[in-house]
Write a protein that holds these residues in place. Structure first.
Motif, PDB file in Angstrom:
ATOM      1  N   THR A 252       0.788  -1.229   0.000  1.00 45.68           N
ATOM      2  CA  THR A 252       0.000   0.000   0.000  1.00 45.68           C
ATOM      3  C   THR A 252       0.820   1.279   0.000  1.00 45.68           C
ATOM      4  O   THR A 252       0.228   2.378  -0.064  1.00 45.68           O
ATOM      5  N   ALA A 257      -4.974   0.631   3.257  1.00 46.04           N
ATOM      6  CA  ALA A 257      -5.533  -0.198   2.190  1.00 46.04           C
ATOM      7  C   ALA A 257      -6.800   0.400   1.604  1.00 46.04           C
ATOM      8  O   ALA A 257      -7.050   0.277   0.398  1.00 46.04           O
ATOM      9  N   ALA A 263      -4.254  -2.327  -3.079  1.00 43.12           N
ATOM     10  CA  ALA A 263      -5.022  -3.235  -2.231  1.00 43.12           C
ATOM     11  C   ALA A 263      -6.266  -3.751  -2.963  1.00 43.12           C
ATOM     12  O   ALA A 263      -6.623  -4.935  -2.859  1.00 43.12           O
TER      13      ALA A 263
END
Length: 358
Positions: A252, A257, A263
């Motif tokens: 990330t 995320a 993600a």
């Protein structure tokens, strides 16, 4: 527009929906019938004050949001069909979500009795018993107007306390898969879509994303454990996924995320998930609010790949929609109609297109 959804069309048709003709319009057609701002509003889930039933009606009537989230412990909105005015205010079904996991995270225990925590379920019950418990709970929730239980938790941890703690079924991927899968199947059998959380795994994170940024083990370590329940359960039946505010080394970068395109690619491409994707709370968790104002966080999440942005902080909807509308007009939300189509399909009001055989 081709949509291959990882959910069974109509599974979560809301209880108040008067029914739709067998020859339903495609989701692309239904999206096209909505005004541009209404399409964006379907992608928002907004927290409402559970002690003020008219607040839920107002946010739906004024802004056409696609969902409301009922937090806290008050049960005013869950008694005596208090949600009926909200439903009547919308031409489309409205998601009504609560966190209903059992243990310390449940909303109707005062009304319909308590559920044990996930940890206790895994220690004292069989998977068949968990399946029956979840089915009954979903039936109770639906009777009160709730359409999403926002469970089960797939996070893995042995810690008895902390933000996850006994919300987890355990540390063994096989056992978590077995018990969370049984819970999810029970929800489905009562017509409710399970929502697996907190992707890609909060159980071994460094802290609580409510209070600040947290970091998980590196992606390679998650692949061998925390991601295994997702890998096994996502193909097993209709479901949705909720992303956590988790910084994942090797995935990330500097963003959690929920705001990271990488993600969502992990979920969509590596795990092959085509269903509905929610964010965790963007307005009341410091892992996000320490860095972003709400309209910017919502836009970043939708641009990254979320279908539905959730917040419970009470921030007004208008400025968020203004920000999204400006971004859409500037071509900064190119896949927004497809995401809106996933929302409508999950509500059972349209027929998703078949995957392109080519």
């Amino acid at each position: 527009m081709v949509i291959a959804l990882g959910l069974t069309f109509g599974l979560t048709r809301l209880a108040h929906d008067p029914g739709v003709d067998e020859h339903r319009a495609s989701c692309a057609e239904r999206v096209a019938q909505l005004a541009p701002r209404a399409r964006l509003a379907q992608r928002l889930m907004v927290g409402v004050d559970p002690t003020k039933p008219d607040a839920a009606r107002a946010v739906v009537a004024d802004h056409g949001v696609g969902g409301v989230f009922i937090g806290g412990t008050a049960t005013n909105l869950l008694r005596n069909d208090a949600l009926a005015p909200m439903r009547a205010a919308s031409p489309l079904p409205v998601f009504v979500a609560v966190d209903e996991e059992g243990g310390r995270v449940q909303r109707i225990d005062e009304l319909d009795g308590p559920m044990p925590s996930a940890r206790v379920m895994a220690q004292t019950m069989t998977p068949d018993q968990v399946h029956a418990l979840a089915k009954r709970r979903a039936e109770q929730l639906r009777a009160r107007g709730v359409t999403l239980a926002m469970s089960p938790v797939l996070d893995m941890t042995s810690q008895p306390r902390g933000v996850i703690g006994d919300r987890s079924f355990g540390t063994d991927p096989a056992k978590v898969t077995e018990y969370a899968g049984a819970f999810a199947a029970g929800l489905r059998d009562a017509g409710m879509l399970p929502v697996f959380k907190h992707f890609p795994g909060h159980g071994r994170a460094s802290g609580d994303s409510h209070t600040g940024a947290v970091t998980t083990p590196p992606l390679d370590a998650l692949r061998t454990s925390d991601l295994e329940p997702y890998r096994r359960l996502l193909p097993a039946g209709p479901s949705a996924v909720l992303l956590g505010h988790l910084n994942v080394p090797g995935l990330t970068g500097n963003d959690p995320a929920t705001l990271s395109p990488a993600a969502y690619r992990l979920l969509r491409q590596e795990l092959g998930f085509n269903g509905l994707v929610f964010t965790d709370d963007l307005g009341a968790m410091k892992a996000v609010t320490d860095r972003y104002k709400l309209p910017d966080a919502v836009l970043a999440a939708l641009r990254a790949g979320a279908d539905v942005a959730l917040w419970t902080s009470g921030d007004p909807v208008g400025p968020v929609l203004d920000r999204l509308q400006a971004a859409a007009d500037a071509g900064q939300l190119p896949d927004s109609d497809q995401a809106t189509a996933r929302v409508l399909a999950a509500k059972g009001v349209c027929s998703p297109a078949e995957p392109d055989p080519s």
